[in-house]
Design a protein around this motif. Structure first.
Motif, mmCIF file in Angstrom:
data_model
loop_
_atom_site.group_PDB
_atom_site.id
_atom_site.type_symbol
_atom_site.label_atom_id
_atom_site.label_comp_id
_atom_site.label_asym_id
_atom_site.label_seq_id
_atom_site.Cartn_x
_atom_site.Cartn_y
_atom_site.Cartn_z
ATOM 1 N N VAL A 1 45.868 -11.941 -16.769
ATOM 2 C CA VAL A 1 44.873 -12.655 -15.956
ATOM 3 C C VAL A 1 45.518 -13.203 -14.682
ATOM 4 N N ILE A 2 46.691 -13.803 -14.812
ATOM 5 C CA ILE A 2 47.389 -14.335 -13.629
ATOM 6 C C ILE A 2 47.764 -13.195 -12.686
ATOM 7 N N GLY A 3 48.259 -12.091 -13.218
ATOM 8 C CA GLY A 3 48.615 -10.933 -12.388
ATOM 9 C C GLY A 3 47.423 -10.380 -11.638
ATOM 10 N N LEU A 4 46.290 -10.235 -12.315
ATOM 11 C CA LEU A 4 45.076 -9.755 -11.657
ATOM 12 C C LEU A 4 44.603 -10.738 -10.582
ATOM 13 N N GLY A 5 44.741 -12.029 -10.865
ATOM 14 C CA GLY A 5 44.371 -13.042 -9.866
ATOM 15 C C GLY A 5 45.233 -12.927 -8.614
ATOM 16 N N ILE A 6 46.519 -12.727 -8.799
ATOM 17 C CA ILE A 6 47.431 -12.582 -7.651
ATOM 18 C C ILE A 6 47.110 -11.316 -6.870
ATOM 19 N N ILE A 7 46.849 -10.208 -7.572
ATOM 20 C CA ILE A 7 46.482 -8.954 -6.894
ATOM 21 C C ILE A 7 45.188 -9.136 -6.105
ATOM 22 N N GLY A 8 44.203 -9.806 -6.703
ATOM 23 C CA GLY A 8 42.947 -10.076 -5.994
ATOM 24 C C GLY A 8 43.154 -10.916 -4.745
ATOM 25 N N PHE A 9 44.011 -11.947 -4.844
ATOM 26 C CA PHE A 9 44.288 -12.802 -3.688
ATOM 27 C C PHE A 9 44.965 -12.011 -2.573
ATOM 28 N N ILE A 10 45.925 -11.184 -2.923
ATOM 29 C CA ILE A 10 46.622 -10.376 -1.913
ATOM 30 C C ILE A 10 45.639 -9.424 -1.235
ATOM 31 N N GLY A 11 44.781 -8.795 -2.008
ATOM 32 C CA GLY A 11 43.771 -7.914 -1.421
ATOM 33 C C GLY A 11 42.847 -8.654 -0.477
ATOM 34 N N TRP A 12 42.387 -9.831 -0.885
ATOM 35 C CA TRP A 12 41.525 -10.636 -0.016
ATOM 36 C C TRP A 12 42.270 -11.045 1.250
ATOM 37 N N TRP A 13 43.523 -11.465 1.128
ATOM 38 C CA TRP A 13 44.306 -11.962 2.265
ATOM 39 C C TRP A 13 44.501 -10.871 3.316
ATOM 40 N N PHE A 14 44.835 -9.659 2.886
ATOM 41 C CA PHE A 14 45.141 -8.599 3.837
ATOM 42 C C PHE A 14 43.939 -7.767 4.245
ATOM 43 N N PHE A 15 42.933 -7.627 3.402
ATOM 44 C CA PHE A 15 41.840 -6.717 3.689
ATOM 45 C C PHE A 15 40.475 -7.392 3.802
ATOM 46 N N GLY A 16 40.383 -8.655 3.443
ATOM 47 C CA GLY A 16 39.104 -9.350 3.487
ATOM 48 C C GLY A 16 38.708 -9.740 4.907
ATOM 49 N N LYS A 17 37.433 -9.970 5.103
ATOM 50 C CA LYS A 17 36.926 -10.447 6.392
ATOM 51 C C LYS A 17 37.171 -11.947 6.493
ATOM 52 N N HIS A 18 37.831 -12.345 7.563
ATOM 53 C CA HIS A 18 38.129 -13.755 7.787
ATOM 54 C C HIS A 18 37.479 -14.196 9.092
ATOM 55 N N GLN A 19 37.149 -15.464 9.171
ATOM 56 C CA GLN A 19 36.597 -16.015 10.395
ATOM 57 C C GLN A 19 37.646 -15.932 11.498
ATOM 58 N N VAL A 20 37.248 -15.469 12.671
ATOM 59 C CA VAL A 20 38.173 -15.259 13.779
ATOM 60 C C VAL A 20 37.794 -16.183 14.920
ATOM 61 N N ALA A 21 38.801 -16.900 15.448
ATOM 62 C CA ALA A 21 38.560 -17.759 16.610
ATOM 63 C C ALA A 21 38.363 -16.865 17.830
ATOM 64 N N GLU A 22 37.308 -17.152 18.596
ATOM 65 C CA GLU A 22 36.962 -16.358 19.773
ATOM 66 C C GLU A 22 36.719 -17.300 20.935
ATOM 67 N N GLU A 23 37.162 -16.886 22.128
ATOM 68 C CA GLU A 23 36.945 -17.732 23.302
ATOM 69 C C GLU A 23 36.602 -16.868 24.500
ATOM 70 N N SER A 24 35.544 -17.266 25.212
ATOM 71 C CA SER A 24 35.176 -16.624 26.476
ATOM 72 C C SER A 24 35.783 -17.431 27.606
ATOM 73 N N ALA A 25 36.431 -16.734 28.530
ATOM 74 C CA ALA A 25 37.085 -17.414 29.645
ATOM 75 C C ALA A 25 36.048 -17.941 30.633
ATOM 76 N N ALA A 26 36.297 -19.129 31.124
ATOM 77 C CA ALA A 26 35.462 -19.691 32.188
ATOM 78 C C ALA A 26 36.107 -19.323 33.519
ATOM 79 N N VAL A 27 35.290 -18.992 34.500
ATOM 80 C CA VAL A 27 35.800 -18.621 35.821
ATOM 81 C C VAL A 27 35.797 -19.860 36.704
ATOM 82 N N ALA A 28 36.966 -20.152 37.283
ATOM 83 C CA ALA A 28 37.109 -21.272 38.220
ATOM 84 C C ALA A 28 38.045 -20.833 39.336
ATOM 85 N N ASP A 29 37.649 -21.086 40.567
ATOM 86 C CA ASP A 29 38.454 -20.703 41.735
ATOM 87 C C ASP A 29 38.792 -19.211 41.716
#
Length: 122
Positions: free
Chosen positions: A7-35
């Motif tokens: 059970v612990i081994g499967l949990g670790i494998i699941g976590f590794i799969g989620w960490w490397f292949f799962g969809k994660h929230q990504v910080a995004e920024e649009s540049a403001a134009v000044a001068d």
């Protein structure tokens, strides 16, 4: 006992799969134009924040990378589409000029190709 180890081994494998292949929230920024210029600050600490930078086409752009992470993996940033391979000294701001003449999506990565970001020019 064997069941607990499985059970612990499967949990670790699941976590590794989620960490490397799962969809994660990504910080995004649009540049403001000044001068008639656009500037975006990117923090380098366990990855890139923001990870996605949106720039306006045909407006000169500068990305300011500040690396606070001590990992040697993040001591360079590479924009292969632009021929940029820039060293990022720790705790210093490094400014990189980006050519915004062509619209599109362009990736960047660390020197070991483990951490990535995306530049969107539109």
């Amino acid at each position: 006992m064997k069941l607990i180890v499985i059970v612990i081994g499967l949990g670790i494998i699941g976590f590794i799969g989620w960490w490397f292949f799962g969809k994660h929230q990504v910080a995004e920024e649009s540049a403001a134009v000044a001068d008639d210029q656009q500037v975006v600050d990117v923090e380098v600490k366990g990855g890139y924040s923001p990870e996605v930078v949106i720039l306006k086409k045909d407006v000169p752009a500068i990305l300011n990378f500040t690396r606070t992470d001590s990992s040697s993996c993040l001591d360079r940033v590479i924009f292969s589409d632009f021929g940029i391979n820039q060293e990022l000294p720790q705790n210093q701001k490094e400014s990189i000029q980006i050519d915004t003449d062509k619209a599109g999506e362009y990736g960047w990565q660390c020197g070991m190709d483990m951490f990535h970001g995306k530049l969107v020019i539109k």
